[in-house]
Design an enzyme around this catalytic site. Structure first.
Site, PDB file in Angstrom:
ATOM      1  CG  ASP A 156      -1.227   1.038  14.394  1.00 51.24           C
ATOM      2  OD1 ASP A 156      -0.144   0.785  13.483  1.00 51.24           O
ATOM      3  OD2 ASP A 156      -2.002   2.068  14.169  1.00 51.24           O
TER       4      ASP A 156
ATOM      5  CB  THR B  77      -0.813   0.030   1.279  1.00 50.41           C
ATOM      6  OG1 THR B  77      -1.808  -1.208   1.353  1.00 50.41           O
ATOM      7  CG2 THR B  77      -1.791   1.362   1.310  1.00 50.41           C
ATOM      8  CB  VAL B  78       3.328   2.903   2.376  1.00 49.14           C
ATOM      9  CG1 VAL B  78       3.918   3.945   2.555  1.00 49.14           C
ATOM     10  CG2 VAL B  78       2.272   2.707   3.504  1.00 49.14           C
TER      11      VAL B  78
ATOM     12  N   GLY C  91      -6.827  -0.298   2.253  1.00 46.94           N
ATOM     13  CA  GLY C  91      -5.328  -0.220   2.774  1.00 46.94           C
ATOM     14  C   GLY C  91      -4.887   0.437   3.763  1.00 46.94           C
TER      15      GLY C  91
ATOM     16  CE  LYS D 134      -0.247   4.643  13.845  1.00 48.83           C
ATOM     17  NZ  LYS D 134      -1.609   4.418  13.168  1.00 48.83           N
TER      18      LYS D 134
HETATM   19  P1  NAP Z   1       1.824  -4.013   2.771  1.00 49.04           P
HETATM   20  O1  NAP Z   1       0.626  -3.420   1.982  1.00 49.04           O
HETATM   21  O2  NAP Z   1       1.408  -5.195   3.493  1.00 49.04           O
HETATM   22  O3  NAP Z   1       2.939  -3.876   1.954  1.00 49.04           O
HETATM   23  C1  NAP Z   1       4.241  -4.614   2.631  1.00 49.04           C
HETATM   24  C2  NAP Z   1       5.207  -4.806   1.231  1.00 49.04           C
HETATM   25  O4  NAP Z   1       6.439  -5.040   1.933  1.00 49.04           O
HETATM   26  C3  NAP Z   1       4.918  -5.589   0.440  1.00 49.04           C
HETATM   27  O5  NAP Z   1       5.171  -5.206  -0.953  1.00 49.04           O
HETATM   28  C4  NAP Z   1       5.591  -6.776   0.728  1.00 49.04           C
HETATM   29  O6  NAP Z   1       5.878  -7.577  -0.384  1.00 49.04           O
HETATM   30  C5  NAP Z   1       7.009  -6.266   1.353  1.00 49.04           C
HETATM   31  N1  NAP Z   1       7.721  -7.134   2.109  1.00 49.04           N
HETATM   32  C6  NAP Z   1       7.124  -7.463   3.220  1.00 49.04           C
HETATM   33  N2  NAP Z   1       8.031  -8.425   3.983  1.00 49.04           N
HETATM   34  C7  NAP Z   1       9.125  -8.530   3.069  1.00 49.04           C
HETATM   35  C8  NAP Z   1      10.478  -9.108   3.101  1.00 49.04           C
HETATM   36  N3  NAP Z   1      10.600  -9.882   4.155  1.00 49.04           N
HETATM   37  N4  NAP Z   1      11.141  -8.994   2.102  1.00 49.04           N
HETATM   38  C9  NAP Z   1      10.956  -8.086   1.206  1.00 49.04           C
HETATM   39  N5  NAP Z   1       9.530  -7.607   0.941  1.00 49.04           N
HETATM   40  C10 NAP Z   1       8.623  -7.738   1.977  1.00 49.04           C
HETATM   41  O7  NAP Z   1       1.870  -2.908   4.059  1.00 49.04           O
HETATM   42  P2  NAP Z   1       1.795  -1.478   4.115  1.00 49.04           P
HETATM   43  O8  NAP Z   1       0.366  -1.300   4.462  1.00 49.04           O
HETATM   44  O9  NAP Z   1       2.013  -0.934   2.700  1.00 49.04           O
HETATM   45  O10 NAP Z   1       2.733  -1.010   5.240  1.00 49.04           O
HETATM   46  C11 NAP Z   1       3.726  -0.547   5.304  1.00 49.04           C
HETATM   47  C12 NAP Z   1       4.444  -0.097   6.468  1.00 49.04           C
HETATM   48  O11 NAP Z   1       3.834   1.100   6.772  1.00 49.04           O
HETATM   49  C13 NAP Z   1       4.229  -0.868   7.695  1.00 49.04           C
HETATM   50  O12 NAP Z   1       5.060  -0.608   8.745  1.00 49.04           O
HETATM   51  C14 NAP Z   1       2.880  -0.106   8.486  1.00 49.04           C
HETATM   52  O13 NAP Z   1       2.566  -0.016   9.622  1.00 49.04           O
HETATM   53  C15 NAP Z   1       3.200   1.146   7.824  1.00 49.04           C
HETATM   54  N6  NAP Z   1       2.054   2.296   7.663  1.00 49.04           N
HETATM   55  C16 NAP Z   1       1.165   1.853   7.232  1.00 49.04           C
HETATM   56  C17 NAP Z   1       0.041   2.625   6.550  1.00 49.04           C
HETATM   57  C18 NAP Z   1      -1.048   2.369   5.563  1.00 49.04           C
HETATM   58  O14 NAP Z   1      -2.028   3.132   5.714  1.00 49.04           O
HETATM   59  N7  NAP Z   1      -1.124   1.169   5.071  1.00 49.04           N
HETATM   60  C19 NAP Z   1       0.225   4.201   7.237  1.00 49.04           C
HETATM   61  C20 NAP Z   1       1.200   4.325   7.934  1.00 49.04           C
HETATM   62  C21 NAP Z   1       2.380   3.464   8.106  1.00 49.04           C
HETATM   63  P3  NAP Z   1       4.693  -8.451  -1.388  1.00 49.04           P
HETATM   64  O15 NAP Z   1       4.084  -7.123  -1.862  1.00 49.04           O
HETATM   65  O16 NAP Z   1       5.444  -9.030  -2.301  1.00 49.04           O
HETATM   66  O17 NAP Z   1       3.961  -9.254  -0.362  1.00 49.04           O
HETATM   67  N1  HSE Z   2      -3.239   0.670  10.432  1.00 50.55           N
HETATM   68  C1  HSE Z   2      -2.930   1.921  10.604  1.00 50.55           C
HETATM   69  C2  HSE Z   2      -4.440   2.586  10.983  1.00 50.55           C
HETATM   70  C3  HSE Z   2      -2.130   2.328   9.349  1.00 50.55           C
HETATM   71  O1  HSE Z   2      -5.200   2.293  10.687  1.00 50.55           O
HETATM   72  O2  HSE Z   2      -3.920   3.694  11.368  1.00 50.55           O
HETATM   73  C4  HSE Z   2      -1.797   4.020   9.745  1.00 50.55           C
HETATM   74  O3  HSE Z   2      -0.422   3.966  10.540  1.00 50.55           O
END
Ligand code: NAP
Ligand code: HSE
Length: 449
Positions: A198, A12-13, A184, A202
């Site tokens: 979570d 997602t990010v 996402g 934070k």
């Molecule tokens: P996500 O959609 O699950 O994406 C994770 C990505 O990392 C995927 O592309 C995955 O590969 C890759 N990955 C995971 N483990 C791996 C490994 N061991 N080696 C190589 N690649 C690996 O997660 P996300 O929502 O983008 O979140 C990413 C981070 O941002 C997290 O720390 C989350 O807490 C933080 N965050 C997220 C949001 C949000 O709104 N989503 C907001 C703020 C912060 P594949 O695609 O091949 O599975």
């Molecule tokens: N899963 C987290 C939330 C993403 O819903 O706030 C943003 O950090």
């Protein structure tokens, strides 16, 4: 000069970040200087929402960090390991890191900060708290002259989205959570959202920034929305409240206490569902939005509001951090925007170098003071409310209101809201109430503002 970005994660990010970098037109000119050189993913065959040359994708995340064309490592893969080791590897190689990973920073922030300070590289974390809301940099810099007394907020987008839709549409918990995952917002394991972990990650980060010292992450009392009963959301609404998952870090002694040079600052830090009066500034925060209320001396109250999760808002914060680093490089050697532009140590992040300027510890929870909401299942007989009131009175707990909501057969439901009382007294009253023969169960116990 191009600045090479190594993306660890293209979910997602990561895809949101790649989307911004792929369309620099109309953005800050430095965005055009950023080029994604390598990307680490888990599954090379997974369809991606963004087109990147297949050759730059790899399942070898260490190789992405080590690649000489990568100047800044952007960790958006999530989880504790290998994320922590990869961040430390990048630092050891002298490469700045931008991360959205609050789970890692809340647990290993001090280790990472020490490594970064020793090496003189930046680790920037704006995306780790509040999604698209700038809150890290304001706490680090803009509010730096204040004695912060309290930071409270709605800092999990998924749960706020769920609670909002449950309250507005009467939507079912499970289906709204599935929507949050689809959009996402949720973590890879959404238990982290709904169980409050979570938000606890934070608030641990915000505590360290606001109060100058960290508290142990594992000690933060944490309650999510997963055990919240829709009945209580309904009763709260009838009583003029909304229920929100609140994260709070406060100095119970206020500004005067903050001013004392105590060896260790006592803080009340916690995460729990909370009844907010509908007039409270945080009560009107709906959907995926987050809001953080910072209270300090002399600034007063400052509120930060905006989308707290999702690809676009989070990528906005990640790219801002990348631009921060690129901008410093550009200023250090005008005309040469690149990693060679700064000398070793010149790019030390003030947060990481100097933010931990005192010790903090959690206050004994029995000594905290709160307003409370409780819902009791009782027998529907004369005198029950009086007996409950006597238990509160005997423990020195002052009641704001006590109501019988529903009576079915011989069963009644009684809701009590207390004034602000000492937690130890409240627990003593609860024990006495539970022992009453007329009380079948304490069915809910929530904090109230
Ligand atoms: P996500 O959609 O699950 O994406 C994770 C990505 O990392 C995927 O592309 C995955 O590969 C890759 N990955 C995971 N483990 C791996 C490994 N061991 N080696 C190589 N690649 C690996 O997660 P996300 O929502 O983008 O979140 C990413 C981070 O941002 C997290 O720390 C989350 O807490 C933080 N965050 C997220 C949001 C949000 O709104 N989503 C907001 C703020 C912060 P594949 O695609 O091949 O599975
Ligand atoms: N899963 C987290 C939330 C993403 O819903 O706030 C943003 O950090």
């Amino acid at each position: 000069m191009t600045i090479g970005i190594g993306l660890l994660g293209l979910g997602t990010v990561g895809a949101g970040v790649a989307g911004i970098l792929a369309s620099p037109a109309g953005r800050h000119p430095l965005v055009g200087e950023l080029a994604i050189k390598r990307v680490a993913v888990r599954d090379l065959n997974r369809p991606r929402p963004i087109d990147l040359p297949a050759a730059i994708l790899s399942t070898d995340a260490e190789a992405v960090v080590d690649d000489p064309s990568v100047d800044i490592v952007v960790e958006v893969m999530g989880g504790l390991e290998p994320a922590r080791s990869l961040i430390l590897r990048a630092i050891a190689a002298g490469k700045p890191v931008v991360t959205a990973n609050k789970a890692v920073i809340a647990r290993y922030g001090e280790e990472i900060a020490a490594a970064a300070a020793a090496k003189g590289v930046y680790v920037l974390i704006e995306a780790a708290v509040g999604g698209g809301i700038p809150i890290i940099e304001p706490l680090k810099q803009s509010l730096g002259g204040n004695r912060i007394t309290k930071v409270s907020g709605i800092i999990n987008g998924t749960t706020n989205y769920i609670l909002s839709r449950m309250a507005d549409e009467g939507a079912a918990y499970g289906s709204v959570l599935a929507d949050a995952q689809e959009l996402g917002y949720a973590e890879a394991d959404p238990a982290a959202d709904v169980e409050g972990a979570d938000a606890a990650d934070k608030i641990a980060i915000l505590t360290a920034l606001a109060f100058g010292g960290s508290v142990p992450r594992s000690a933060i009392p944490t309650e999510g929305i997963n055990r919240l009963d829709a009945r209580d959301v309904g009763y709260a609404a009838q009583l003029g409240y909304v229920v929100k998952l609140l994260a709070v870090a406060e100095n119970p002694g206020g500004a005067a206490n903050s001013a004392q040079s105590a060896a260790s600052q006592a803080l009340d830090v916690r995460v729990h569902p909370t009844l907010l009066p509908k007039s409270h500034p945080l009560a009107g925060v709906y959907g995926v939005n987050n809001a953080i209320l910072v209270e300090g001396d002399p600034v007063g109250q400052v509120m930060f509001y905006g989308p707290g999760a999702g690809a676009g808002p989070t990528a906005s914060a990640v790219v801002a951090d990348i631009l921060n680093i690129a901008g410093i490089w550009a200023v250090a050697r005008p005309g040469v925007a690149g990693p060679g532009a700064s000398g070793a140590g010149a790019a030390l992040d003030p947060l990481l170098a100097a933010s931990r300027w005192r010790q903090c510890h959690l206050i004994d929870s029995a000594q905290t003071r709160h307003r409370n909401y409780i819902r009791l299942r009782t027998s529907d007989e004369a005198g029950v409310i009086g007996k409950i009131g006597s238990c509160f009175g005997a423990a020195g707990v002052s009641i704001q209101s006590i109501m019988q909501f529903e009576a079915q057969g011989e069963r009644a439901e009684i809701v009590v809201i207390t004034h602000e009382v000492l937690e130890a007294n409240f627990r003593q009253a609860l024990l006495a109430i539970e022992a009453l023969a007329d009380v079948q169960a304490v069915e809910a116990c929530l904090r109230t503002l």
